[in-house]
Write a protein that holds these residues in place. Structure first.
Motif, mmCIF file in Angstrom:
data_model
loop_
_atom_site.group_PDB
_atom_site.id
_atom_site.type_symbol
_atom_site.label_atom_id
_atom_site.label_comp_id
_atom_site.label_asym_id
_atom_site.label_seq_id
_atom_site.Cartn_x
_atom_site.Cartn_y
_atom_site.Cartn_z
ATOM 1 N N GLY A 175 -10.227 14.471 16.613
ATOM 2 C CA GLY A 175 -10.884 15.455 15.264
ATOM 3 C C GLY A 175 -9.792 15.251 14.251
ATOM 4 O O GLY A 175 -10.332 14.925 12.994
ATOM 5 N N ARG A 176 -8.453 15.106 14.273
ATOM 6 C CA ARG A 176 -7.506 14.801 13.217
ATOM 7 C C ARG A 176 -7.831 13.315 12.544
ATOM 8 O O ARG A 176 -7.866 13.216 11.485
ATOM 9 N N VAL A 177 -7.868 12.385 13.554
ATOM 10 C CA VAL A 177 -8.311 11.010 13.113
ATOM 11 C C VAL A 177 -9.568 10.873 12.241
ATOM 12 O O VAL A 177 -9.502 10.346 11.070
ATOM 13 N N ALA A 178 -10.630 11.597 12.863
ATOM 14 C CA ALA A 178 -11.933 11.808 12.110
ATOM 15 C C ALA A 178 -11.800 12.322 10.665
ATOM 16 O O ALA A 178 -12.265 11.705 9.667
ATOM 17 N N ASP A 179 -10.977 13.399 10.707
ATOM 18 C CA ASP A 179 -10.650 13.996 9.212
ATOM 19 C C ASP A 179 -10.170 12.958 8.283
ATOM 20 O O ASP A 179 -10.487 12.940 7.083
ATOM 21 N N LEU A 180 -9.026 12.382 8.788
ATOM 22 C CA LEU A 180 -8.248 11.622 8.002
ATOM 23 C C LEU A 180 -9.229 10.361 7.473
ATOM 24 O O LEU A 180 -9.293 9.902 6.440
ATOM 25 N N GLN A 181 -9.987 9.884 8.425
ATOM 26 C CA GLN A 181 -10.957 8.832 8.102
ATOM 27 C C GLN A 181 -12.089 9.328 6.834
ATOM 28 O O GLN A 181 -12.120 8.541 6.092
ATOM 29 N N TYR A 182 -12.464 10.344 7.138
ATOM 30 C CA TYR A 182 -13.481 11.215 6.251
ATOM 31 C C TYR A 182 -12.627 11.089 4.642
ATOM 32 O O TYR A 182 -13.323 10.843 3.679
ATOM 33 N N LEU A 183 -11.594 11.464 4.739
ATOM 34 C CA LEU A 183 -10.705 11.855 3.524
ATOM 35 C C LEU A 183 -10.564 10.575 2.814
ATOM 36 O O LEU A 183 -10.738 10.502 1.772
ATOM 37 N N THR A 184 -10.122 9.689 3.593
ATOM 38 C CA THR A 184 -9.825 8.096 3.056
ATOM 39 C C THR A 184 -11.144 7.628 2.456
ATOM 40 O O THR A 184 -11.230 6.943 1.517
ATOM 41 N N ASN A 185 -12.335 7.760 3.247
ATOM 42 C CA ASN A 185 -13.396 7.236 2.564
ATOM 43 C C ASN A 185 -13.985 7.799 1.434
ATOM 44 O O ASN A 185 -14.494 7.138 0.567
ATOM 45 N N GLU A 186 -13.683 9.194 1.484
ATOM 46 C CA GLU A 186 -14.227 9.800 0.181
ATOM 47 C C GLU A 186 -13.375 9.271 -0.947
ATOM 48 O O GLU A 186 -13.802 9.170 -2.129
ATOM 49 N N ARG A 187 -12.214 9.331 -0.751
ATOM 50 C CA ARG A 187 -11.141 8.781 -1.865
ATOM 51 C C ARG A 187 -11.333 7.480 -2.283
ATOM 52 O O ARG A 187 -11.430 7.191 -3.398
ATOM 53 N N TRP A 188 -11.669 6.528 -1.218
ATOM 54 C CA TRP A 188 -12.162 5.095 -1.437
ATOM 55 C C TRP A 188 -13.513 5.117 -2.535
ATOM 56 O O TRP A 188 -13.541 4.274 -3.375
ATOM 57 N N THR A 189 -14.386 5.993 -1.983
ATOM 58 C CA THR A 189 -15.695 5.992 -2.694
ATOM 59 C C THR A 189 -15.481 6.403 -4.209
ATOM 60 O O THR A 189 -15.965 5.728 -5.047
ATOM 61 N N THR A 190 -14.713 7.267 -4.315
ATOM 62 C CA THR A 190 -14.331 7.873 -5.865
ATOM 63 C C THR A 190 -13.757 6.965 -6.531
ATOM 64 O O THR A 190 -14.064 6.658 -7.750
ATOM 65 N N THR A 191 -12.661 5.976 -5.869
ATOM 66 C CA THR A 191 -11.829 5.198 -6.595
ATOM 67 C C THR A 191 -12.798 4.028 -7.073
ATOM 68 O O THR A 191 -12.853 3.480 -8.237
ATOM 69 N N GLN A 192 -13.758 3.614 -5.940
ATOM 70 C CA GLN A 192 -14.876 2.570 -6.678
ATOM 71 C C GLN A 192 -15.568 2.917 -7.826
ATOM 72 O O GLN A 192 -15.716 2.058 -8.531
ATOM 73 N N ARG A 193 -16.013 4.068 -7.583
ATOM 74 C CA ARG A 193 -16.934 4.473 -8.734
ATOM 75 C C ARG A 193 -15.964 4.615 -10.056
ATOM 76 O O ARG A 193 -16.460 4.294 -11.090
ATOM 77 N N ASN A 194 -15.068 4.979 -9.954
ATOM 78 C CA ASN A 194 -14.032 5.113 -11.385
ATOM 79 C C ASN A 194 -13.697 3.731 -11.791
ATOM 80 O O ASN A 194 -13.772 3.551 -12.978
ATOM 81 N N VAL A 195 -13.460 2.952 -10.885
ATOM 82 C CA VAL A 195 -13.096 1.436 -11.240
ATOM 83 C C VAL A 195 -14.460 0.829 -11.990
ATOM 84 O O VAL A 195 -14.288 0.176 -12.936
ATOM 85 N N LEU B 44 -14.928 0.437 6.912
ATOM 86 C CA LEU B 44 -15.051 0.520 8.419
ATOM 87 C C LEU B 44 -14.978 -0.838 9.003
ATOM 88 O O LEU B 44 -14.729 -0.927 10.632
ATOM 89 N N ILE B 45 -14.840 -1.855 8.401
ATOM 90 C CA ILE B 45 -14.997 -3.465 9.166
ATOM 91 C C ILE B 45 -13.795 -3.467 10.102
ATOM 92 O O ILE B 45 -13.964 -4.062 11.280
ATOM 93 N N GLN B 46 -12.734 -3.134 9.748
ATOM 94 C CA GLN B 46 -11.503 -3.276 10.660
ATOM 95 C C GLN B 46 -11.526 -2.567 11.818
ATOM 96 O O GLN B 46 -11.526 -3.200 13.042
ATOM 97 N N ASP B 47 -11.795 -1.148 11.857
ATOM 98 C CA ASP B 47 -12.092 -0.522 13.081
ATOM 99 C C ASP B 47 -13.353 -0.971 13.851
ATOM 100 O O ASP B 47 -13.306 -0.843 15.034
ATOM 101 N N LEU B 48 -14.613 -1.541 13.204
ATOM 102 C CA LEU B 48 -15.332 -1.869 13.992
ATOM 103 C C LEU B 48 -15.269 -3.142 14.809
ATOM 104 O O LEU B 48 -15.550 -3.294 15.851
ATOM 105 N N CYS B 49 -14.300 -4.041 13.935
ATOM 106 C CA CYS B 49 -14.256 -5.424 14.636
ATOM 107 C C CYS B 49 -13.163 -4.980 15.768
ATOM 108 O O CYS B 49 -13.443 -5.633 17.047
ATOM 109 N N GLN B 50 -12.424 -4.261 15.757
ATOM 110 C CA GLN B 50 -11.432 -3.785 16.899
ATOM 111 C C GLN B 50 -12.303 -3.139 18.066
ATOM 112 O O GLN B 50 -12.004 -3.649 19.170
ATOM 113 N N GLU B 51 -13.239 -2.344 17.725
ATOM 114 C CA GLU B 51 -14.132 -1.859 18.705
ATOM 115 C C GLU B 51 -15.165 -2.894 19.372
ATOM 116 O O GLU B 51 -15.016 -2.795 20.761
ATOM 117 N N VAL B 52 -15.441 -3.931 18.587
ATOM 118 C CA VAL B 52 -16.108 -4.993 19.143
ATOM 119 C C VAL B 52 -15.544 -5.538 20.206
ATOM 120 O O VAL B 52 -15.820 -5.795 21.330
#
Lengths: 212, 186
Positions: A175-195, B44-52
């Motif tokens: 669960g903690r890993v999933a939360d961290l992943q979600y936060l990271t993805n959200e931040r990355w999406t926001t960063t992409q939009r800003n850039v 996601l690519i790094q993790d998916l590649c690892q999973e493959v």
């Protein structure tokens, strides 16, 4: 060949999927049809555009892969162990049911005695008196079976509880890993939009400056 | 390369870890490239590649050379990508549909290289999964339709139709975004 047929075959021609004898009628049509030639050029341009997408470099982390594989193997082994304990409990119960009448169990505070078959010759009076004094007499088959069943069930429960604790820990970690992943993805999406917005603004600014 | 793959697999099945590492080094970039086009979420690519390759590691003892190793490997990659898609219901953010169809008289003036790449990647991501899969495997991985048919267990004729449909949809979408391929003057 008409233009509709030509349009259907053009992707195969552009990607080299047609044999020479299949391509010949299409090439003949293209030689005489400017509209289809324009369509061919557009497909070739699309093909080049598809190649413009950059690729991120990736490297598989082999040590982490081996650790993950070992962890998964361990989880599988625990499941098999639980299944084996459960099967052993069932087998023991069945054996007791089948042969329990020939088994005598004597439980005392300081010892447990299992006797198979017919009872031995009666003890000497002194020893018998000592037994009587020290602890309970032997119990009936039904009670013995119940006690053994309790013992096996207790063992199985302990194993289940231990495995459950491990599973809970793993679930919390996941669960903690999933939360961290979600936060990271959200931040990355926001960063992409800003850039992208900054880039567009910069381009616009540059053009305004370039055009008097 | 097919023979080398078979040799590496045999050595790996006999217990040589270096053979598995060599297989990973050989195929990690093609698999990553495939996943990058198919999933279109670079984070996601790094993790998916690892999973493959984790699944390859577990399934390796059961691998039998019934076909090309690449077909087996890509089948695993497709399954990993689909499982990831099921876990993540969130679709890629689509571009604003209200963007004007033309931002400038010429598509090349509008679309700088990076913006173009981003738009193309986004348009590919928006394709329906069956069309996206055949596009990625045929255009980016260079597989012919017979190979893709064995991998996906779909008739080659169906795949050809899907490929043509994928190109058509891509072109329409890019034209909506103002970056469509321009038809050359005839």
């Amino acid at each position: 060949m008409n233009c509709s047929q030509a349009h259907d075959e053009l992707p195969a021609l552009v990607y080299g999927d047609l044999k020479p004898e299949e391509a010949a009628p299409l090439r003949k049509h293209l030689a005489d049809c400017p509209a289809c030639r324009r369509e061919q050029d557009a497909l070739q341009q699309l093909r080049r555009m598809l190649d413009a997408v950059p690729m991120p470099p990736v490297e598989v982390d082999l040590p982490r892969l081996y650790r993950q594989a070992a962890a998964q193997q361990e989880r599988r082994l625990r499941r098999w162990r639980r299944a084996a304990v459960a099967l052993a409990a069932v087998a023991a119960g069945l054996a007791l049911l089948a042969f329990g009448h020939r088994l005598e169990v004597q439980l005392e505070p300081h010892q447990a005695v299992l006797r198979w078959g017919s009872s031995p010759a009666p003890r000497a009076p002194a020893a018998q008196a000592s037994l009587n004094h020290e602890g309970p007499t032997s119990q009936g088959p039904a009670e013995q079976l119940r006690l053994l069943s309790e013992l096996v069930r207790a063992l199985a429960r302990e194993q289940e509880a231990s495995d459950q604790r491990q599973q809970n820990s793993l679930a919390r970690l996941e669960g903690r890993v999933a939360d961290l992943q979600y936060l990271t993805n959200e931040r990355w999406t926001t960063t992409q939009r800003n850039v992208a917005a900054l880039y567009a603004a910069h381009v616009l600014q540059t053009r305004k400056g370039a055009i008097p | 390369m097919g023979t080398d793959d078979a040799e590496l697999i045999q050595r790996w099945q006999r217990g040589d870890p270096a053979a598995f590492a060599a297989l990973v080094r050989r195929w990690q970039q093609p698999v990553a490239r495939f996943l990058a086009r198919y999933v279109s979420r670079t984070e996601l690519i790094q993790d998916l590649c690892q999973e493959v390759f984790l699944r390859v590691y577990h399934a390796g003892p059961r691998y039998r050379e019934a076909g090309a190793f690449s077909t087996w490997l890509y089948r695993i990659a497709v399954n990993v990508a689909r499982d990831a898609g099921r876990r993540r219901r969130r679709e890629p953010v689509a571009l604003n549909e209200d963007e004007p169809a033309t931002r400038s008289p010429s598509a090349e003036a509008v679309c700088e290289q990076r913006e173009l790449a981003r738009l193309v990647a986004q348009a590919v991501a928006e394709l329906p999964e069956p069309l996206r899969l055949v596009l990625v495997l045929h255009h980016y991985e260079g597989m012919n339709f017979e190979q893709i048919a064995r991998l996906t267990r779909t008739p080659a004729s169906t795949l050809k139709s899907r490929f043509a449909a994928a190109l058509r949809r891509l072109r329409e979408r890019l034209q909506q975004l103002g970056c469509g391929p321009e038809e050359a003057e005839g």
